[in-house]
Design an enzyme around this catalytic site. Structure first.
Site, short mmCIF file in Angstrom:
data_model
loop_
_atom_site.label_atom_id
_atom_site.label_comp_id
_atom_site.label_asym_id
_atom_site.label_seq_id
_atom_site.Cartn_x
_atom_site.Cartn_y
_atom_site.Cartn_z
N LYS A 53 -0.83 -7.29 -9.18
CA LYS A 53 -0.07 -6.74 -8.14
C LYS A 53 0.94 -5.65 -8.66
O LYS A 53 1.49 -5.92 -9.85
CB LYS A 53 0.56 -7.85 -7.65
CG LYS A 53 0.61 -8.16 -6.11
CD LYS A 53 1.50 -9.20 -5.66
CE LYS A 53 1.00 -10.38 -5.03
NZ LYS A 53 1.14 -10.14 -3.46
N ASN A 77 -4.11 -1.11 4.81
CA ASN A 77 -2.90 -2.05 4.67
C ASN A 77 -1.58 -1.27 4.44
O ASN A 77 -1.53 -0.12 4.05
CB ASN A 77 -3.10 -2.92 3.23
CG ASN A 77 -2.61 -2.19 1.86
OD1 ASN A 77 -1.73 -2.19 1.57
ND2 ASN A 77 -3.62 -1.27 1.33
N CYS A 139 4.00 6.20 -5.30
CA CYS A 139 5.05 5.75 -4.86
C CYS A 139 6.00 6.87 -4.44
O CYS A 139 6.09 7.77 -5.13
CB CYS A 139 5.78 4.89 -5.83
SG CYS A 139 5.85 3.31 -5.39
N THR A 202 -5.28 4.27 -2.09
CA THR A 202 -5.89 4.35 -0.81
C THR A 202 -5.59 5.65 -0.18
O THR A 202 -4.74 6.34 -0.61
CB THR A 202 -5.19 2.94 0.04
OG1 THR A 202 -3.78 3.37 -0.17
CG2 THR A 202 -5.61 1.68 -0.52
N GLY A 252 -13.06 2.52 -5.24
CA GLY A 252 -12.96 3.25 -3.73
C GLY A 252 -14.22 2.44 -3.07
O GLY A 252 -15.17 3.11 -3.27
N GLY A 253 -14.10 1.41 -2.57
CA GLY A 253 -15.52 0.91 -1.71
C GLY A 253 -16.36 0.33 -2.48
O GLY A 253 -17.68 -0.12 -1.86
N THR A 275 -10.82 -4.20 -2.14
CA THR A 275 -11.16 -4.66 -0.89
C THR A 275 -12.23 -5.88 -0.88
O THR A 275 -12.14 -6.96 -0.12
CB THR A 275 -11.38 -3.52 -0.01
OG1 THR A 275 -10.30 -2.69 0.15
CG2 THR A 275 -11.59 -3.95 1.55
C1 LIG Z 1 -3.88 -4.98 0.27
C2 LIG Z 1 -3.87 -3.97 -0.87
C3 LIG Z 1 -2.93 -3.99 -1.66
C4 LIG Z 1 -3.05 -3.09 -2.88
N1 LIG Z 1 -1.81 -3.00 -3.46
C5 LIG Z 1 -1.91 -2.21 -4.60
C6 LIG Z 1 -0.80 -2.09 -5.52
O1 LIG Z 1 0.14 -2.91 -5.47
N2 LIG Z 1 -0.91 -1.08 -6.65
C7 LIG Z 1 -1.82 -0.27 -6.76
O2 LIG Z 1 -1.79 0.31 -7.69
N3 LIG Z 1 -2.90 -0.19 -5.74
C8 LIG Z 1 -3.03 -1.36 -4.65
N4 LIG Z 1 -3.97 -1.22 -3.94
C9 LIG Z 1 -5.06 -0.18 -4.00
C10 LIG Z 1 -6.32 -0.82 -4.90
O3 LIG Z 1 -5.91 -1.25 -6.06
C11 LIG Z 1 -7.40 0.25 -4.69
O4 LIG Z 1 -7.06 1.45 -5.40
C12 LIG Z 1 -8.06 0.68 -3.35
O5 LIG Z 1 -8.08 -0.34 -2.27
C13 LIG Z 1 -9.37 1.36 -3.35
O6 LIG Z 1 -10.51 0.37 -4.01
P1 LIG Z 1 -11.19 -0.59 -2.72
O7 LIG Z 1 -11.78 0.46 -1.83
O8 LIG Z 1 -12.01 -1.37 -4.04
O9 LIG Z 1 -10.30 -1.49 -2.38
C14 LIG Z 1 -4.07 -2.04 -2.88
C15 LIG Z 1 -5.09 -2.13 -1.89
C16 LIG Z 1 -5.13 -3.10 -0.94
C17 LIG Z 1 -6.37 -3.37 0.06
#
Ligand SMILES: Cc1cc2nc3c(=O)[nH]c(=O)nc-3n(C[C@H](O)[C@H](O)[C@H](O)COP(=O)(O)O)c2cc1C
Length: 312
Positions: A53, A77, A139, A202, A252-253, A275
């Site tokens: 996290k 989110n 950020c 995201t 991403g996905g 995700t």
């Molecule tokens: C619930 C949630 C919390 C996330 N928290 C962080 C975070 O604290 N730091 C970060 O760099 N990315 C965070 N992300 C982004 C993910 O690490 C990732 O870059 C993004 O979700 C795309 O990948 P995915 O489609 O496989 O989820 C978060 C994503 C989700 C869904």
């Protein structure tokens, strides 16, 4: 003969910035807790690593609920970077992680000023057992009126430079996709000292409940992730891999082994899975095992040969 190919051993190891990983499949930040929560769920030695996290200088409570919703082929989110703070992480979670068989830890770092990020890195430097840092550049920078670090090239360059100087470990810089040219941002990160880049974070998004006419996320906007973003993420990984010489970690996905192959063919050295862990907490391991099987079935004996292998 096909059986012969199937049984051939597949070398799944990849190297990023001098660090060796057993598999190119890594659990993404914010979707794998502090790692300790997955001790009974996943065989850590079957995945490449996990990213914690996001960790900040001080503990953060995050945003009000609702802060996660499902969308077509994805989720939104606005957790608001809730976390226990870097010191508590080092004191309470790292001792457990150091004892966990096969756990490879990448610490995700963020802050609202450059100094915040540097301080988080300094604290982490003293904690043994972390292989690299992932700097979340998505950020808002509070000293520049909330301008997001990752969308302004000058701010990004300054942030990466300062963090790299402070860091005693390799620095992976996680790029925001909410920019006009992600290739340009990757070049800025590389020039400022990034050892590798990861993408995508995201996409800024919004959803409204038409019955109540209220935003479905209390924060109004949230970050879109999941299969809905995959084709855009693959395009961005391809663009970035052409723009820089440092390794690219794609995400991403990703929900299945073929998605990993696609990101690697686009230019990724490794990938992260986010995700998908919400639908199945074992997803990262299942996908890593699936990748090994896919390679075996396709005569790929060294997974590294997939990187940049798209044919035109
Ligand atoms: C619930 C949630 C919390 C996330 N928290 C962080 C975070 O604290 N730091 C970060 O760099 N990315 C965070 N992300 C982004 C993910 O690490 C990732 O870059 C993004 O979700 C795309 O990948 P995915 O489609 O496989 O989820 C978060 C994503 C989700 C869904």
């Amino acid at each position: 003969m096909f059986g012969g190919l199937m049984s051939k051993a597949v070398d799944m190891a990849v190297t990023i910035a001098g660090v060796n990983f057993r598999s190119p499949v890594i659990a993404a930040s914010g979707t794998f807790g502090y790692g300790v929560e997955f001790e009974e769920i996943i065989h850590m030695e079957k995945i490449g690593a996990f990213v914690t996290k996001g960790l900040s200088r001080e503990p953060m409570a995050g945003n009000n609920a609702p802060r996660i919703i499902e969308t077509s082929a994805g989720m939104m989110n606005a957790i608001g970077l809730q976390n226990m703070g870097v010191r508590a992480f080092c004191e309470e979670k790292m001792p457990v992680l150091r004892r966990m068989q096969g756990a490879v830890v990448i610490a995700n770092v963020f802050g609202f000023t450059k100094e915040d990020c540097v301080e988080v890195i300094r604290v982490l430097n003293d904690a043994p057992g972390i292989v690299m840092y992932e700097l979340n550049a998505s950020c808002p920078n509070t000293s520049h009126g909330g301008m997001v670090f990752g969308t302004d090239p000058d701010l990004l360059g300054e942030l990466v430079y300062a963090c790299k100087r402070a860091s005693q470990r390799p620095l992976l810089v996680k790029l925001s996709p909410n920019v006009t040219s992600i290739g340009t941002m990757a070049k800025v990160a590389e020039a400022a000292g990034a050892d590798a880049v990861s993408l995508v974070n995201t996409f800024v998004s919004m959803s409204i409940d038409v019955e109540t006419r209220r935003p479905r996320i209390a924060n109004v906007t949230g970050g879109l992730s999941g299969p809905a973003i995959k084709p855009i993420a693959v395009r961005m990984v391809h663009e970035v891999s052409k723009a820089v010489r440092i390794p690219v970690v794609g995400m991403g996905g990703i929900v299945r082994a073929e998605d990993v192959v696609e990101f690697m063919l686009a230019g990724a050295t490794a990938v992260e899975v986010g995700t998908a862990s919400y639908a199945d907490p074992r997803a990262v391991e299942v996908i890593s095992n699936g990748l090994r099987k896919w390679c075996g079935a396709h005569g790929v004996t060294d997974v590294r040969t997939l990187t940049g292998g798209m044919v035109r």
